[in-house]
Scaffold this motif. Sequence first.
Motif, PDB file in Angstrom:
ATOM      1  N   VAL A  55       5.890   4.265   4.226  1.00 13.41           N
ATOM      2  CA  VAL A  55       6.455   4.071   5.562  1.00 13.41           C
ATOM      3  C   VAL A  55       6.360   5.420   6.261  1.00 13.41           C
ATOM      4  O   VAL A  55       6.802   6.434   5.716  1.00 13.41           O
ATOM      5  CB  VAL A  55       7.931   3.602   5.499  1.00 13.41           C
ATOM      6  N   VAL A  56       5.751   5.432   7.452  1.00 12.91           N
ATOM      7  CA  VAL A  56       5.477   6.698   8.122  1.00 12.91           C
ATOM      8  C   VAL A  56       5.962   6.689   9.569  1.00 12.91           C
ATOM      9  O   VAL A  56       6.196   5.646  10.163  1.00 12.91           O
ATOM     10  CB  VAL A  56       3.972   7.045   8.081  1.00 12.91           C
ATOM     11  N   TRP A  57       6.069   7.900  10.108  1.00  9.00           N
ATOM     12  CA  TRP A  57       6.426   8.140  11.484  1.00  9.00           C
ATOM     13  C   TRP A  57       5.266   8.936  12.067  1.00  9.00           C
ATOM     14  O   TRP A  57       4.907   9.990  11.549  1.00  9.00           O
ATOM     15  CB  TRP A  57       7.720   8.923  11.506  1.00  9.00           C
ATOM     16  N   MET A  58       4.664   8.395  13.128  1.00 10.91           N
ATOM     17  CA  MET A  58       3.531   9.060  13.764  1.00 10.91           C
ATOM     18  C   MET A  58       3.774   9.131  15.269  1.00 10.91           C
ATOM     19  O   MET A  58       4.570   8.367  15.808  1.00 10.91           O
ATOM     20  CB  MET A  58       2.228   8.301  13.469  1.00 10.91           C
ATOM     21  N   GLN A  59       3.087  10.039  15.932  1.00 10.21           N
ATOM     22  CA  GLN A  59       3.165  10.161  17.376  1.00 10.21           C
ATOM     23  C   GLN A  59       1.749  10.270  17.915  1.00 10.21           C
ATOM     24  O   GLN A  59       0.886  10.853  17.264  1.00 10.21           O
ATOM     25  CB  GLN A  59       3.971  11.401  17.787  1.00 10.21           C
ATOM     26  N   GLY A  60       1.528   9.707  19.099  1.00  6.92           N
ATOM     27  CA  GLY A  60       0.211   9.794  19.694  1.00  6.92           C
ATOM     28  C   GLY A  60       0.160   9.184  21.077  1.00  6.92           C
ATOM     29  O   GLY A  60       1.135   8.600  21.564  1.00  6.92           O
ATOM     30  N   ILE A  96       2.432   1.331   6.235  1.00  8.74           N
ATOM     31  CA  ILE A  96       0.984   1.479   6.087  1.00  8.74           C
ATOM     32  C   ILE A  96       0.379   0.163   5.622  1.00  8.74           C
ATOM     33  O   ILE A  96       0.807  -0.410   4.623  1.00  8.74           O
ATOM     34  CB  ILE A  96       0.638   2.598   5.084  1.00  8.74           C
ATOM     35  N   GLN A  97      -0.634  -0.295   6.371  1.00  6.86           N
ATOM     36  CA  GLN A  97      -1.388  -1.485   5.984  1.00  6.86           C
ATOM     37  C   GLN A  97      -2.722  -1.071   5.364  1.00  6.86           C
ATOM     38  O   GLN A  97      -3.208  -1.712   4.452  1.00  6.86           O
ATOM     39  CB  GLN A  97      -1.656  -2.364   7.212  1.00  6.86           C
ATOM     40  N   SER A  98      -3.291   0.008   5.902  1.00  8.03           N
ATOM     41  CA  SER A  98      -4.575   0.526   5.435  1.00  8.03           C
ATOM     42  C   SER A  98      -4.645   1.993   5.836  1.00  8.03           C
ATOM     43  O   SER A  98      -4.004   2.396   6.807  1.00  8.03           O
ATOM     44  CB  SER A  98      -5.701  -0.266   6.102  1.00  8.03           C
ATOM     45  N   PRO A 144       0.816  -1.222   0.000  1.00  9.48           N
ATOM     46  CA  PRO A 144       0.000   0.000   0.000  1.00  9.48           C
ATOM     47  C   PRO A 144       0.851   1.275   0.000  1.00  9.48           C
ATOM     48  O   PRO A 144       1.879   1.343   0.663  1.00  9.48           O
ATOM     49  CB  PRO A 144      -0.794  -0.099   1.302  1.00  9.48           C
ATOM     50  N   GLU A 145       0.406   2.243  -0.762  1.00 12.76           N
ATOM     51  CA  GLU A 145       1.010   3.574  -0.778  1.00 12.76           C
ATOM     52  C   GLU A 145      -0.152   4.561  -0.758  1.00 12.76           C
ATOM     53  O   GLU A 145      -1.179   4.312  -1.367  1.00 12.76           O
ATOM     54  CB  GLU A 145       1.855   3.760  -2.037  1.00 12.76           C
ATOM     55  N   PRO A 156     -11.091   3.112   6.920  1.00 12.72           N
ATOM     56  CA  PRO A 156     -11.618   4.316   7.545  1.00 12.72           C
ATOM     57  C   PRO A 156     -10.690   4.892   8.614  1.00 12.72           C
ATOM     58  O   PRO A 156     -10.750   6.086   8.891  1.00 12.72           O
ATOM     59  CB  PRO A 156     -12.944   3.860   8.150  1.00 12.72           C
ATOM     60  N   GLU A 157      -9.852   4.057   9.239  1.00 17.96           N
ATOM     61  CA  GLU A 157      -8.833   4.561  10.160  1.00 17.96           C
ATOM     62  C   GLU A 157      -7.493   3.986   9.741  1.00 17.96           C
ATOM     63  O   GLU A 157      -7.405   2.831   9.323  1.00 17.96           O
ATOM     64  CB  GLU A 157      -9.131   4.167  11.606  1.00 17.96           C
ATOM     65  N   PRO A 158      -6.425   4.790   9.858  1.00 11.60           N
ATOM     66  CA  PRO A 158      -5.103   4.294   9.484  1.00 11.60           C
ATOM     67  C   PRO A 158      -4.679   3.098  10.328  1.00 11.60           C
ATOM     68  O   PRO A 158      -4.949   3.046  11.532  1.00 11.60           O
ATOM     69  CB  PRO A 158      -4.189   5.492   9.750  1.00 11.60           C
ATOM     70  N   VAL A 159      -4.021   2.142   9.671  1.00 16.18           N
ATOM     71  CA  VAL A 159      -3.449   0.977  10.342  1.00 16.18           C
ATOM     72  C   VAL A 159      -2.003   0.859   9.874  1.00 16.18           C
ATOM     73  O   VAL A 159      -1.735   0.841   8.672  1.00 16.18           O
ATOM     74  CB  VAL A 159      -4.212  -0.327  10.000  1.00 16.18           C
ATOM     75  N   LEU A 160      -1.081   0.794  10.841  1.00 20.47           N
ATOM     76  CA  LEU A 160       0.341   0.629  10.544  1.00 20.47           C
ATOM     77  C   LEU A 160       0.825  -0.692  11.105  1.00 20.47           C
ATOM     78  O   LEU A 160       0.402  -1.085  12.194  1.00 20.47           O
ATOM     79  CB  LEU A 160       1.185   1.720  11.220  1.00 20.47           C
TER      80      LEU A 160
END
Length: 155
Positions: free
Chosen positions: A61-66, A114-116, A39-40, A119-123
Amino acid sequence: MIAANVSSSHGEKPRKPPVKVLSSQLREGKGSAVGGGKPEVSIRRLGSRRPGSSGSLAVSVVWMQGTVLEAHTDQNSALLLDETGNFHITGVKNIPRGKPCLSPGKYVMVMGVIQSHSPEPVLRAVKMADLSHNAAMHRKMWKYEVEDLQQTLPS
């Protein structure tokens, strides 16, 4: 910072480095599959565009914080929240030293594939770090860091 390709294992194609993103950017992005069906997501860059740059950016490939909302180690997943919404991570059992990060209320950094995106991001998490020791500053600066990087990356 100039985006360079990151070398991977022998015989693999070089990959782009992770891009800092917000969950809303992934949720609103347009998905596609690239080589090997990976996925892209094409996201809208934050901030005003610099001259000659595209308003979109392709990421895989992403970098997220939460903040950790829920940790389901028995299901190998967790639910996190950034300032723009929820996102899920999978593969948490496979991350060295990742499990201690997964307590509800902790503020963490996640790098993943990234997997999806909807409706909500999945990593699928590759790396995690606990940023709780200075969460207020990290939380306050995160959107600015995301915007700054996205404006710096070439189209």
